[in-house]
Design an enzyme around this catalytic site. Structure first.
Site, PDB file in Angstrom:
ATOM      1  N   GLY A 105     -46.570  37.795  10.549  1.00 20.08           N
ATOM      2  CA  GLY A 105     -45.499  37.062   9.898  1.00 20.08           C
ATOM      3  C   GLY A 105     -45.817  36.913   8.426  1.00 20.08           C
ATOM      4  O   GLY A 105     -46.953  37.123   7.989  1.00 20.08           O
ATOM      5  N   TYR A 106     -44.821  36.525   7.671  1.00 24.68           N
ATOM      6  CA  TYR A 106     -44.942  36.472   6.221  1.00 24.68           C
ATOM      7  C   TYR A 106     -44.836  35.043   5.715  1.00 24.68           C
ATOM      8  O   TYR A 106     -43.866  34.348   6.000  1.00 24.68           O
ATOM      9  CB  TYR A 106     -43.900  37.387   5.583  1.00 24.68           C
ATOM     10  CG  TYR A 106     -44.221  38.816   5.919  1.00 24.68           C
ATOM     11  CD1 TYR A 106     -45.017  39.567   5.081  1.00 24.68           C
ATOM     12  CD2 TYR A 106     -43.823  39.372   7.130  1.00 24.68           C
ATOM     13  CE1 TYR A 106     -45.385  40.854   5.422  1.00 24.68           C
ATOM     14  CE2 TYR A 106     -44.185  40.651   7.478  1.00 24.68           C
ATOM     15  CZ  TYR A 106     -44.971  41.387   6.616  1.00 24.68           C
ATOM     16  OH  TYR A 106     -45.348  42.658   6.969  1.00 24.68           O
ATOM     17  N   LEU A 107     -45.862  34.623   4.963  1.00 23.29           N
ATOM     18  CA  LEU A 107     -45.853  33.305   4.342  1.00 23.29           C
ATOM     19  C   LEU A 107     -45.090  33.358   3.028  1.00 23.29           C
ATOM     20  O   LEU A 107     -44.551  32.357   2.574  1.00 23.29           O
ATOM     21  CB  LEU A 107     -47.281  32.824   4.103  1.00 23.29           C
ATOM     22  CG  LEU A 107     -48.205  32.824   5.325  1.00 23.29           C
ATOM     23  CD1 LEU A 107     -49.589  32.329   4.953  1.00 23.29           C
ATOM     24  CD2 LEU A 107     -47.613  31.991   6.454  1.00 23.29           C
TER      25      LEU A 107
END
Length: 172
Positions: free
Chosen positions: A45-47
């Site tokens: 996932g992408y922060l």
């Protein structure tokens, strides 16, 4: 790239770590018939994800990493990757990443090069994509017959884009 390769110190100079990568679609029929090694389930996932940089959390089995990537110029971008505890990565994915991309990765050697082939699941089910990391932009390599179209530079196929605009939602 692993943490040990993040920075190489030579005579007090730091060499920036670079990712030089090309991406391709995979022929589903040929993929189905291909003898493959055991795959590894990846959850990522992408922060942060914008045009100039991404910060990604990835879990692969019992291991996890935090990866920071810079803007892409051609097929090159800066990349820093650091191992983190899998428990921390799971919390970051749950609490801070929004959507998660899931895929099974197969590492396949072909003509002296390593290909990483991804079979996406969940919201990106049906997407088959392979990538190859190169030593330099002009490096020549042989393409396996299970590869179809090159999609390097097509932002729809960036994993950060797939987290926001999944393959199953694309118009057919």
């Amino acid at each position: 790239m692993d943490a040990a390769n993040c920075k190489l110190k030579t005579a007090n100079l730091y060499i920036m770590p670079l990712e030089i990568e090309r991406k391709f679609l995979i022929d589903p029929k040929k993929w189905e018939q291909l003898a493959k090694p055991k795959g590894t389930l990846l959850k990522q996932g992408y922060l942060l994800s914008d045009a100039g940089k991404t910060i990604r959390v990835r879990i692969a089995g019992e291991k996890a990493w935090l990866t920071i990537k810079g803007a892409t110029t051609g097929i090159v971008r800066k990349e820093y990757e650091y191992p983190i505890p899998a428990k921390d990565a799971a919390e970051l994915l749950k609490d801070m990443a929004g959507t998660v991309v899931e895929k099974t990765r197969y590492r396949i050697s072909f003509a002296g090069k390593l290909w990483e082939a991804d079979e996406f699941s969940s919201d990106n089910k049906g997407l088959l994509m392979a990538e190859i990391e190169l030593e330099h932009e002009a490096e020549e390599f042989e393409v396996p017959d299970w590869i179809t179209k090159e999609v390097t530079g097509d932002k729809r196929y960036y994993n950060s884009s797939l987290s926001l605009y999944p393959f199953t939602k694309w118009p057919r």
